[in-house]
Design a protein around this motif. Structure first.
Motif, PDB file in Angstrom:
ATOM      1  N   ASN A 124       0.857  -1.190   0.000  1.00 37.98           N
ATOM      2  CA  ASN A 124       0.000   0.000   0.000  1.00 37.98           C
ATOM      3  C   ASN A 124       0.891   1.237   0.000  1.00 37.98           C
ATOM      4  OD1 ASN A 124      -2.859  -1.144   0.450  1.00 37.98           O
ATOM      5  ND2 ASN A 124      -1.667  -2.151   2.041  1.00 37.98           N
ATOM      6  N   VAL A 125       0.537   2.206  -0.816  1.00 39.35           N
ATOM      7  CA  VAL A 125       1.328   3.436  -0.955  1.00 39.35           C
ATOM      8  C   VAL A 125       0.478   4.604  -0.471  1.00 39.35           C
ATOM      9  CG1 VAL A 125       2.685   4.860  -2.511  1.00 39.35           C
ATOM     10  CG2 VAL A 125       2.450   2.418  -2.972  1.00 39.35           C
ATOM     11  N   MET A 126       0.826   5.162   0.667  1.00 39.52           N
ATOM     12  CA  MET A 126      -0.009   6.175   1.304  1.00 39.52           C
ATOM     13  C   MET A 126       0.644   7.554   1.250  1.00 39.52           C
ATOM     14  SD  MET A 126      -2.119   3.804   1.893  1.00 39.52           S
ATOM     15  CE  MET A 126      -3.444   4.813   2.547  1.00 39.52           C
ATOM     16  N   LYS A 127      -0.183   8.552   1.027  1.00 43.18           N
ATOM     17  CA  LYS A 127       0.305   9.936   0.924  1.00 43.18           C
ATOM     18  C   LYS A 127       0.511  10.506   2.326  1.00 43.18           C
ATOM     19  CE  LYS A 127      -0.720  14.274  -1.530  1.00 43.18           C
ATOM     20  NZ  LYS A 127       0.547  14.264  -2.306  1.00 43.18           N
ATOM     21  N   GLU A 128       1.727  10.958   2.588  1.00 45.83           N
ATOM     22  CA  GLU A 128       2.067  11.517   3.894  1.00 45.83           C
ATOM     23  C   GLU A 128       1.981  13.036   3.901  1.00 45.83           C
ATOM     24  OE1 GLU A 128       3.587   9.958   6.936  1.00 45.83           O
ATOM     25  OE2 GLU A 128       2.416   8.306   6.108  1.00 45.83           O
ATOM     26  N   SER A 129       2.378  13.649   2.789  1.00 44.65           N
ATOM     27  CA  SER A 129       2.358  15.110   2.671  1.00 44.65           C
ATOM     28  C   SER A 129       2.393  15.455   1.190  1.00 44.65           C
ATOM     29  CB  SER A 129       3.555  15.731   3.398  1.00 44.65           C
ATOM     30  OG  SER A 129       4.773  15.349   2.780  1.00 44.65           O
ATOM     31  N   ALA A 130       2.493  16.744   0.900  1.00 42.86           N
ATOM     32  CA  ALA A 130       2.497  17.166  -0.500  1.00 42.86           C
ATOM     33  C   ALA A 130       3.643  16.557  -1.287  1.00 42.86           C
ATOM     34  CB  ALA A 130       2.556  18.688  -0.586  1.00 42.86           C
ATOM     35  N   ARG A 131       4.755  16.321  -0.641  1.00 42.52           N
ATOM     36  CA  ARG A 131       5.946  15.835  -1.343  1.00 42.52           C
ATOM     37  C   ARG A 131       6.409  14.450  -0.911  1.00 42.52           C
ATOM     38  NH1 ARG A 131       8.360  19.903  -4.208  1.00 42.52           N
ATOM     39  NH2 ARG A 131       7.741  22.048  -3.718  1.00 42.52           N
ATOM     40  N   LYS A 132       5.638  13.766  -0.076  1.00 39.88           N
ATOM     41  CA  LYS A 132       6.118  12.493   0.459  1.00 39.88           C
ATOM     42  C   LYS A 132       5.047  11.409   0.426  1.00 39.88           C
ATOM     43  CE  LYS A 132       8.155  10.310   4.555  1.00 39.88           C
ATOM     44  NZ  LYS A 132       8.649  10.482   5.938  1.00 39.88           N
ATOM     45  N   TYR A 133       5.491  10.186   0.075  1.00 38.06           N
ATOM     46  CA  TYR A 133       4.671   8.990   0.157  1.00 38.06           C
ATOM     47  C   TYR A 133       5.398   7.947   0.996  1.00 38.06           C
ATOM     48  CZ  TYR A 133       1.295  10.386  -3.429  1.00 38.06           C
ATOM     49  OH  TYR A 133       0.302  11.029  -4.127  1.00 38.06           O
ATOM     50  N   LYS A 134       4.621   7.071   1.623  1.00 35.07           N
ATOM     51  CA  LYS A 134       5.203   5.972   2.381  1.00 35.07           C
ATOM     52  C   LYS A 134       4.638   4.669   1.828  1.00 35.07           C
ATOM     53  CE  LYS A 134       6.009   6.279   6.826  1.00 35.07           C
ATOM     54  NZ  LYS A 134       5.867   6.302   8.312  1.00 35.07           N
ATOM     55  N   ILE A 135       5.544   3.765   1.444  1.00 34.87           N
ATOM     56  CA  ILE A 135       5.157   2.458   0.922  1.00 34.87           C
ATOM     57  C   ILE A 135       5.257   1.429   2.039  1.00 34.87           C
ATOM     58  CG2 ILE A 135       5.696   0.642  -0.742  1.00 34.87           C
ATOM     59  CD1 ILE A 135       6.860   2.742  -2.577  1.00 34.87           C
ATOM     60  N   TYR A 136       4.185   0.676   2.236  1.00 34.94           N
ATOM     61  CA  TYR A 136       4.164  -0.391   3.226  1.00 34.94           C
ATOM     62  C   TYR A 136       4.128  -1.733   2.495  1.00 34.94           C
ATOM     63  CZ  TYR A 136       2.748   3.254   6.579  1.00 34.94           C
ATOM     64  OH  TYR A 136       2.684   4.375   7.361  1.00 34.94           O
ATOM     65  N   ALA A 137       5.156  -2.549   2.679  1.00 35.63           N
ATOM     66  CA  ALA A 137       5.219  -3.881   2.081  1.00 35.63           C
ATOM     67  C   ALA A 137       5.146  -4.907   3.208  1.00 35.63           C
ATOM     68  CB  ALA A 137       6.517  -4.052   1.293  1.00 35.63           C
TER      69      ALA A 137
END
Length: 311
Positions: A249-262
């Motif tokens: 799952n790839v979740m939006k953290e902020s305007a310039r950042k994403y966090k991928i959870y594997a």
């Protein structure tokens, strides 16, 4: 504008009338090219602001998806009517942002990416056997394709076969120098042969596991406190060969950042086949619930998802 209308192609109408979901990115090739050129020289946050002020309020009035989203916050999260209204607006804004981010990537923009659990992906990618990667319509999964790559195995992504030619062209351009192949979902189910062939050759197959495409076979599972039907196909594909499975799952953290959870999904490969599918599906739903609990505003299934909402 493509941002506001991608959602509109993903509303209740198709589900309520019994037709297949027809989610595509709205707009023609000229509109998409114009948007990409504009984002080449403009901060994507300016587009965020424009959409939040001028586009989303209109969508909240004319788009039937707002009722589905409002009920999602009211029934699943038991929020007050006022907070549900605010969260519905936030959800529409975030969805518009992830669509804008997709076109920003086509324009050459880059986002900060943090990967949690990358060691699980690397371990499976180093094995001789292929594996299945399951996604959901939360966050911005397309970014995973630009991040979780490997030279050891070809990465096969199952995508909606009716997507606009301009969008597919941009995806092909972005994936041109990578080991990524897109498999389009077809009405004649011939994509199943491509999936089987890829897994037989030890490759990676990525597919969504939160929407029913083609075959109507499903598994009723408890998700966020109520029963919902999940497609049987992705779990059947994995258990048919006893393959390892990773939820990404790839979740939006902020305007310039994403966090991928594997996250690896465990199931008993020695159990009867039907029980394997049930265990795998339950593990997937548990991981999806964990993600949605952390990011409740990033749920982008705009149709009556739970059985208690279909009556």
């Amino acid at each position: 504008m493509s941002i506001s209308r991608e959602r509109q192609n993903n509303t209740t109408d198709a589900q309520e009338t019994g037709r297949a979901w027809q989610g595509t990115t709205y707009g023609n090739g000229w509109m998409h090219k114009w948007l990409i050129r504009m984002l080449c020289c403009m901060d994507v946050r300016i587009l965020y602001a424009f959409v939040a002020v001028f586009v989303v309020p209109v969508c909240l009035v004319v788009n039937p998806a707002q009722k589905v989203t409002y009920r999602y916050f009211r029934k699943r999260w038991h929020m007050t009517w006022w907070k549900s209204c605010i969260m519905t607006y936030r959800n529409f804004c975030l969805f518009a942002q992830v669509v804008a981010d997709k076109f920003a990537m086509y324009a050459g923009k880059h986002f900060e990416i943090e990967v949690v659990g990358y060691e699980h992906f690397k371990k499976l990618a180093s094995q001789e056997e292929g594996f299945v990667q399951l996604s959901a319509h939360v966050g911005n999964y397309e970014i995973a394709g630009y991040t979780l790559g490997t030279e050891n195995k070809r990465f096969n992504a199952l995508v909606f076969g009716g997507e606009k030619e301009s969008v597919m062209a941009n995806r092909n351009r972005m994936f041109g120098n990578t080991n990524i192949h897109m498999i389009g979902i077809r009405n004649d189910m011939s994509h199943l042969f491509e999936i089987n062939d890829a897994l037989a050759h030890g490759e990676i197959v990525s597919m969504p596991a939160d929407r029913i495409f083609g075959s109507q076979k499903s598994l009723p599972l408890t998700f966020l406190g109520a029963t919902a039907d999940f497609p049987q196909g992705p779990f059947s594909v994995a258990t048919m060969r006893g393959l390892d499975v990773l939820a990404v799952n790839v979740m939006k953290e902020s305007a310039r950042k994403y966090k991928i959870y594997a996250s690896p999904l465990a199931y008993d490969k020695n159990a009867p086949r039907r029980e394997q599918m049930r265990q795998l599906a339950e593990a997937y739903v548990a991981e999806l619930q964990r993600m949605v609990t952390k990011y409740p505003a990033q749920w982008y299934n705009y149709f009556p998802f739970w059985n208690d909402c279909k009556a």
